[in-house]
Scaffold this active site. Structure first.
Site, PDB file in Angstrom:
ATOM      1  N   LYS A   1       0.847  -1.202   0.000  1.00 41.69           N
ATOM      2  CA  LYS A   1       0.000   0.000   0.000  1.00 41.69           C
ATOM      3  C   LYS A   1       0.880   1.249   0.000  1.00 41.69           C
ATOM      4  CE  LYS A   1      -2.751   2.738   3.165  1.00 41.69           C
ATOM      5  NZ  LYS A   1      -4.021   2.890   2.449  1.00 41.69           N
TER       6      LYS A   1
ATOM      7  N   GLU B   1     -25.499  -6.189   0.139  1.00 39.99           N
ATOM      8  CA  GLU B   1     -24.302  -6.944  -0.246  1.00 39.99           C
ATOM      9  C   GLU B   1     -24.179  -8.250   0.531  1.00 39.99           C
ATOM     10  OE1 GLU B   1     -21.425  -3.917   0.823  1.00 39.99           O
ATOM     11  OE2 GLU B   1     -20.578  -5.277   2.298  1.00 39.99           O
TER      12      GLU B   1
ATOM     13  N   HIS C   1     -19.740  11.511  -3.834  1.00 40.89           N
ATOM     14  CA  HIS C   1     -18.464  10.827  -4.079  1.00 40.89           C
ATOM     15  C   HIS C   1     -17.538  11.646  -4.964  1.00 40.89           C
ATOM     16  CE1 HIS C   1     -21.527   7.835  -3.055  1.00 40.89           C
ATOM     17  NE2 HIS C   1     -20.572   7.377  -2.276  1.00 40.89           N
TER      18      HIS C   1
ATOM     19  N   ASP D   1     -28.321   3.170  10.019  1.00 40.06           N
ATOM     20  CA  ASP D   1     -27.744   2.934   8.692  1.00 40.06           C
ATOM     21  C   ASP D   1     -27.600   1.453   8.403  1.00 40.06           C
ATOM     22  OD1 ASP D   1     -27.330   5.639   8.048  1.00 40.06           O
ATOM     23  OD2 ASP D   1     -25.449   5.694   9.176  1.00 40.06           O
TER      24      ASP D   1
ATOM     25  N   CYS E   1     -25.166  10.354   0.347  1.00 39.82           N
ATOM     26  CA  CYS E   1     -24.445   9.614   1.396  1.00 39.82           C
ATOM     27  C   CYS E   1     -23.836  10.625   2.373  1.00 39.82           C
ATOM     28  CB  CYS E   1     -23.379   8.712   0.782  1.00 39.82           C
ATOM     29  SG  CYS E   1     -22.767   7.442   1.924  1.00 39.82           S
TER      30      CYS E   1
ATOM     31  N   LYS F   1     -17.680  -5.352  -6.376  1.00 34.62           N
ATOM     32  CA  LYS F   1     -17.302  -6.332  -5.349  1.00 34.62           C
ATOM     33  C   LYS F   1     -17.029  -7.714  -5.919  1.00 34.62           C
ATOM     34  CE  LYS F   1     -18.823  -4.292  -1.253  1.00 34.62           C
ATOM     35  NZ  LYS F   1     -18.431  -4.553   0.097  1.00 34.62           N
TER      36      LYS F   1
ATOM     37  N   GLU G   1     -20.980  13.541  13.430  1.00 30.61           N
ATOM     38  CA  GLU G   1     -20.174  12.309  13.605  1.00 30.61           C
ATOM     39  C   GLU G   1     -18.664  12.563  13.714  1.00 30.61           C
ATOM     40  OE1 GLU G   1     -21.348   9.187  10.807  1.00 30.61           O
ATOM     41  OE2 GLU G   1     -23.451   9.744  10.971  1.00 30.61           O
TER      42      GLU G   1
ATOM     43  N   CYS H   1     -26.533   2.922   0.763  1.00 29.37           N
ATOM     44  CA  CYS H   1     -25.872   3.648  -0.310  1.00 29.37           C
ATOM     45  C   CYS H   1     -25.503   2.734  -1.454  1.00 29.37           C
ATOM     46  CB  CYS H   1     -24.661   4.398   0.196  1.00 29.37           C
ATOM     47  SG  CYS H   1     -23.699   3.547   1.431  1.00 29.37           S
TER      48      CYS H   1
HETATM   49  N1  GLN Z   1     -24.101   7.932   8.650  1.00 28.45           N
HETATM   50  C1  GLN Z   1     -22.973   7.537   7.849  1.00 28.45           C
HETATM   51  C2  GLN Z   1     -22.281   8.797   7.322  1.00 28.45           C
HETATM   52  O1  GLN Z   1     -22.956   9.759   7.098  1.00 28.45           O
HETATM   53  C3  GLN Z   1     -23.405   6.682   6.688  1.00 28.45           C
HETATM   54  C4  GLN Z   1     -22.252   6.223   5.859  1.00 28.45           C
HETATM   55  C5  GLN Z   1     -22.621   5.205   4.807  1.00 28.45           C
HETATM   56  O2  GLN Z   1     -23.732   5.111   4.374  1.00 28.45           O
HETATM   57  N2  GLN Z   1     -21.684   4.446   4.347  1.00 28.45           N
HETATM   58  O3  GLN Z   1     -21.090   8.792   7.087  1.00 28.45           O
HETATM   59 ZN    ZN Z   2     -24.258   5.916   2.282  1.00 29.27          ZN
END
Ligand code: GLN
Ligand code: ZN
Length: 772
Positions: free
Chosen positions: A18, A615, A704, A609, A736, A117, A494, A653
């Site tokens: 890495k 998956e 993203h 979440d 997201c 994936k 968060e 997501c």
């Molecule tokens: N609550 C998480 C965030 O906002 C959700 C992240 C995700 O869906 N992977 O980062």
């Molecule tokens: Zn998400």
């Protein structure tokens, strides 16, 4: 009896690969330095396996990014858009990385190939792109070079090659009017050329990975398998072929797999031990069997007693000379080396095996199955049995009150008090939200500062109080900012969380963490999954402090933020001594308690979440319903303990809901927020067709990418959404969490999002007035 290994992790026990790749990408080291580090890792891995006593050591399992991309380069399946790179920098490695990561240099701007994936693992591969009548040619000599490299190390290695049929099935047709399997004819000559050269170089065994043989197959795929392996066998009567299948049982493809004229068939006896009986009953006389008994996907010590039973049974039927002992799949999915973990609880450590230890287990199993009298191996067996007993009986694992609670879960615990129709009214009264309410998914930018505070706190350079105060400042600033721009449902941001699973894992009992237990996720990105080793319980509230703090500084509603049970399960190494569903229910109860505590603390909206719920789908369709049933139930256990007026949100997501939409509805979240902006709301069709009854927040912009969307774009998307979903069911949010974004773009994007929501709400109110 012989031993082999299907593949070894390439990142290095300290993530050397890495670091080297990232240094090369940022221009800090030269290509030859990168290649030297790569070569060193290969040699190191070969020697570890050789010294452990593995008879067939794999090569070509190494990769600078991904083994599927390696194959793409090998067979010259290079999409046209990269032609200019080949011209500008006649360097194979740069072309390779450009395909993996995109290319923005020398006046070029070329997108990367898609990534997805690898079956049901958390490893991502680069998806081959196929065109009608595509031609292939031997473009890269990587396979040959690696074989040669092993030879120079004194090892007659076994090249690991993605089987032709699986390689095609892993790819994507980029234009209409053909089936990718039609390309088998064009691709076959390149495979034959490679095999010819390997044979000349002295290769004896070749491993073809054909994991699709363990999945549901179309008739066309079966036909292609027969065609390809018949041709290969005809050309190479002497080379020994191992066909490797893994991640599920052969089941209905068993007779196909045994008819391919391979010399050895590898089966995954960890995922599907039940298949052994049928395989033994039908296997042709000239086919040897490789028993994948050592789990390549999990970190538990092998249970020798159990494995030896399987091996003995196979040896009795086939004779021991027709038996190979192996890992279940490539060890790519295991961390490298348990020996470097010096801080793990020693009792728990004694239950674990990482790649290096798994290779030793394979060898020990062969020795024991062959009736060795060597003291070393007999002692290893005794230790193995002791570890199994210790794990069975340990007080670290067993918590009777948790077991009793899970057993006592009843129907009532899995349902809200009333149906959504009734709850909806209660929630509207309690929450008083406007039409098209705006919110975000939870996280706000994790800036360098925020991360540096956490690092300093972990090193002891900040006290708890100092760290807390910094986080409080950041939270306060974020709350105020959301108020200022007029978001309806706020989040605390968060900032206290490193990762959405790790944060909860660290606070739950029954879960532990390693220091170097890294597993490759994609390219240079590695993850360190928590280890769920015992009954899971919640000693004390995990998120109430931060949610309560955030709610205390604003009049607006603050949404509580949790990770759901299925996602915590899915992104961890899970114990193998009880069904996954039981472990999931234990986590669900812990989350349920957290939800109840948030309600008590005055939080009115709680998001759980579940990005990983889809998956987790099993590889075979026949197994879907069973999984969905317990997974959805676990979510409901976690979310159903609250009163009607508490609004439960969930977030996922990913796209592609069509085939599981009724299960998503079954989760009965009051609001679901989903990724939608990339697919231009097409995803909503599934919800519309199904007449999804609850509320939905289709993401109106893609987080993203750093690109800031315009208000008009989002208005347009909302209008599209409103055309298929009733307006009073719609929420407005990004697709997201914002933790990977910068503040600058976040501010602009969210302001525009709030304006877009107001504009659509206003025009709707006007229309309604006209209609009256
Ligand atoms: N609550 C998480 C965030 O906002 C959700 C992240 C995700 O869906 N992977 O980062
Ligand atoms: Zn998400």
């Amino acid at each position: 009896m012989q031993t082999h290994n299907l593949g070894y992790p390439r990142i290095g026990s300290k993530r050397e690969l890495k670091k080297a790749c990232e240094q090369y990408w940022s221009g800090k080291i030269k290509l030859h330095e990168l290649l030297e580090i790569g070569k060193k890792l290969c040699i190191q891995n070969w020697n570890i396996q050789k010294q452990a006593g593995i008879d067939l050591v794999p090569c070509n399992d190494f990769s600078y990014y991904d083994q599927v991309l390696d194959m793409t380069l090998t067979v010259g399946a290079i999409p046209k858009r990269y032609n200019q790179i080949a011209v500008k920098s006649n360097n194979e490695q740069d072309l390779y990385f450009a395909m993996a990561r995109g290319y923005q240099k020398n006046g070029l701007d070329i997108t990367a190939m898609e990534m997805t994936k690898w079956f049901d693992t958390n490893y991502h591969y680069i998806v081959p792109e196929f065109y009608k009548d595509q031609e292939f040619q031997l473009f890269s000599n990587k396979i040959l070079n690696e074989f040669e490299g092993a030879k120079q190390t004194g090892i007659n290695a076994k090249p690991v090659i993605i089987g032709l049929v699986s390689y095609l099935l892993l790819g994507k047709e980029k234009e209409e009017g053909f089936n990718k399997l039609d390309l088998a004819k064009n691709l076959l000559p390149v495979y034959i050329e490679i095999l010819k050269k390997l044979e000349q170089q002295g290769a004896e065994y070749i491993q073809f990975d054909e994991p699709f043989l363990a999945l549901d197959l179309s008739d066309k795929a079966k036909e292609t398998f027969r065609f390809v392996y018949k041709e290969i066998r005809a050309k190479f009567p002497k080379l020994k072929f191992i066909i490797a299948t893994y991640f599920d049982g052969l089941k209905d493809n068993l007779s196909l797999a045994t008819s391919l004229q391979a010399d050895v068939l590898h089966i995954d006896l960890v995922r599907n031990p039940e298949q052994l009986e049928e395989v033994l009953a039908t296997i042709p006389n000239n086919l040897s069997l490789s028993l994948g008994v050592v789990d390549g996907r999990n970190i538990w010590k092998n249970n020798f007693e159990k494995s030896l039973k399987l091996i003995e049974k196979a040896a009795e039927t086939l004779g021991s000379e027709r038996i190979f002992i192996a890992s279940s799949c490539s060890l790519l999915h295991s961390p490298c080396d348990l020996d470097v973990e010096t801080q793990l609880n020693s009792e728990i450590k004694n239950w674990l095996a990482f790649a290096k230890q798994k290779v030793e287990e394979v060898v020990a199993l062969k020795e024991l199955a062959s009736g060795t009298t060597d003291e070393t191996f007999l002692n290893i067996y005794t230790e193995n049995k002791n570890a199994a007993t210790s794990r069975n009986n340990s007080s670290l694992i067993h918590n009777n009150s948790v077991k009793q609670r899970v057993n006592a879960i009843n129907e009532k615990d899995t349902r809200r008090k009333n149906s959504f129709n009734i709850r909806k009214n209660e929630q509207h009264k309690a929450l008083k939200l406007p039409l098209f309410p705006t919110t975000t998914i939870g996280s706000f930018p994790q800036t360098k500062e925020v991360r540096s505070w956490r690092a300093k706190f972990k090193k002891g350079e900040l006290t708890t109080v100092e760290y807390d105060n910094l986080l409080k400042e950041e939270t306060k600033r974020t709350i105020k900012w959301q108020e200022d721009i007029g978001i309806d449902v706020l989040v605390h941001g968060e900032f206290e969380r490193n990762d959405m699973v790790e944060y909860f894992g660290e606070q739950l009992e029954g879960i532990t963490f390693t220091k170097y237990g890294w597993v490759q996720s994609y390219g240079s990105r590695c993850v360190k999954p928590p280890i769920i080793f015992g009954d899971v319980s919640r000693p004390k509230p995990m998120t109430v402090y931060w949610s309560q703090y955030a709610q205390s500084i604003t009049q607006k509603l603050v949404k509580g933020m949790l990770t759901g049970p299925v996602t915590i399960l899915q992104w961890s190494f899970v114990r193998d001594d009880q069904p996954r569903s039981v472990t999931c229910n234990q986590i669900a109860l812990a989350i349920r308690d957290e939800v109840a505590d948030l309600e008590k603390a005055g939080i009115k909206i709680i998001q759980i979440d579940e990005p990983a719920i889809r998956e987790g789908l099993p590889l075979r369709k026949a197994d879907w319903q069973n999984y969905l049933q317990w997974a959805v139930r676990a979510f409901r256990i976690s979310s159903s303990g609250v009163n009607d007026e508490i609004q439960i949100h969930t977030h996922m997501c990913y796209s592609e809901f069509n085939d599981v939409i009724h299960n998503i509805a079954d989760m009965d979240a009051d609001v679901i927020t989903i990724e939608c902006s990339r697919s231009q709301m097409e995803l909503l069709d599934a919800f519309a067709e199904f007449k999804y009854p609850n509320e939905i927040g289709p993401g109106v912009y893609d987080i993203h990418s750093p690109r800031v969307p315009s208000k008009e774009e989002m208005v347009h998307l909302l209008e599209k959404a409103q055309a298929v979903i009733p307006a009073n069911q719609l929420w407005v949010n990004p697709d997201c969490g914002l933790k990977t974004r910068h503040w600058e773009e976040t501010e602009k994007a969210l302001k525009a999002m709030v304006e877009a929501s107001k504009q659509v709400a206003n025009s709707l109110t006007k229309k309604e007035l006209v209609n009256q």
